[in-house]
Design an enzyme around this catalytic site. Structure first.
Site, PDB file in Angstrom:
ATOM      1  N   ASP A  16     -32.047  26.710 -22.601  1.00  0.00           N
ATOM      2  CA  ASP A  16     -31.785  28.052 -22.100  1.00  0.00           C
ATOM      3  C   ASP A  16     -30.427  27.985 -21.390  1.00  0.00           C
ATOM      4  O   ASP A  16     -29.953  26.892 -21.047  1.00  0.00           O
ATOM      5  CB  ASP A  16     -32.900  28.457 -21.126  1.00  0.00           C
ATOM      6  CG  ASP A  16     -32.644  29.796 -20.476  1.00  0.00           C
ATOM      7  OD1 ASP A  16     -32.273  30.746 -21.186  1.00  0.00           O
ATOM      8  OD2 ASP A  16     -32.816  29.897 -19.249  1.00  0.00           O
ATOM      9  N   ASP A  18     -29.045  30.679 -18.710  1.00  0.00           N
ATOM     10  CA  ASP A  18     -29.105  31.152 -17.321  1.00  0.00           C
ATOM     11  C   ASP A  18     -30.188  30.434 -16.532  1.00  0.00           C
ATOM     12  O   ASP A  18     -31.364  30.482 -16.888  1.00  0.00           O
ATOM     13  CB  ASP A  18     -29.363  32.657 -17.298  1.00  0.00           C
ATOM     14  CG  ASP A  18     -28.228  33.439 -17.949  1.00  0.00           C
ATOM     15  OD1 ASP A  18     -27.072  33.215 -17.560  1.00  0.00           O
ATOM     16  OD2 ASP A  18     -28.501  34.266 -18.841  1.00  0.00           O
ATOM     17  N   ASP A 174     -36.152  27.350 -17.372  1.00  0.00           N
ATOM     18  CA  ASP A 174     -36.383  27.505 -15.934  1.00  0.00           C
ATOM     19  C   ASP A 174     -37.385  28.600 -15.603  1.00  0.00           C
ATOM     20  O   ASP A 174     -37.684  28.817 -14.432  1.00  0.00           O
ATOM     21  CB  ASP A 174     -35.060  27.816 -15.217  1.00  0.00           C
ATOM     22  CG  ASP A 174     -34.545  29.210 -15.538  1.00  0.00           C
ATOM     23  OD1 ASP A 174     -34.166  29.932 -14.597  1.00  0.00           O
ATOM     24  OD2 ASP A 174     -34.512  29.574 -16.719  1.00  0.00           O
TER      25      ASP A 174
END
Length: 199
Positions: A16, A18, A174
């Site tokens: 990922d 961000d 995250d």
């Protein structure tokens, strides 16, 4: 930050962007809060709500936040205003070094890809600003698939572009929608604890 990497060698690695490769989440939070305030939000955006939507396609986030606060808004307009505000902050971007170091190390022996819920031009710009664009020639965003996270589509497409079986891929994420997407794709995942990063 300590990354809990599962044992074994994987055929491909999907990251990922961000909050995983780049510490963008505080900037995205400020941008969302400012954009929503223009459309009737009083006070600051709820931080728990914001982080619960990590990885969800940006236009959908605008819809969900509008619904949550009972705001009458045009999700497309809010989406564009939010991204303009975020772009104005990009000079503040910093990479999440342990994740980037790991990505650079594994890229020497296996393909790597980015699968991000953000709009492709914004994610590409984030990678360019932080010097990561050349490391990740494969970039998948919601524009490339029918369903964004938490559906598995983006991770499955990234695996296909790398030429690696889904079960042989390791995902770095995250947020909960990303974890669920990885599980739906049959891929093990590593949690990047980005919320505790020093600002």
């Amino acid at each position: 930050m300590r990354l809990d990497i599962p044992a074994g060698i994987f055929g491909g690695y999907i990251f990922d962007c961000d909050g995983t490769l780049v510490d963008t989440m505080p900037l995205h939070y400020r941008a969302w809060s400012a954009a929503l305030q223009r459309h009737g939000l009083r006070g600051e955006l709820d931080e728990e709500l914001f982080y619960s939507l990590g990885g969800v396609p940006t236009r959908r986030v605008a819809e969900l936040m509008g619904q949550h606060y009972g705001l009458v808004l045009d999700p497309e307009r809010v989406f564009h205003e939010k991204e303009e505000i975020f772009l104005s902050m990009q000079g503040e971007l910093r990479v999440i070094q342990p994740v980037v170091d790991f990505a650079r190390a594994v890229a020497k022996r296996a393909p790597v890809a980015v699968a991000s819920g953000g709009p492709k031009p914004i994610v590409r710009r984030t990678l360019e600003v932080t010097g990561l664009a050349e490391l990740f020639p494969i970039l998948v965003t919601p524009e490339d698939v029918v369903h964004g996270k938490p559906a598995p589509d983006m991770f499955l497409l990234a695996a296909a572009k790398m030429g690696v079986a889904p079960a042989a891929c390791l995902v770095f994420e995250d947020a909960d929608p990303g974890f669920r997407a990885a599980e739906a794709a049959g891929m093990p995942w590593v949690r990047v604890a980005s919320r505790g990063l020093a600002r």
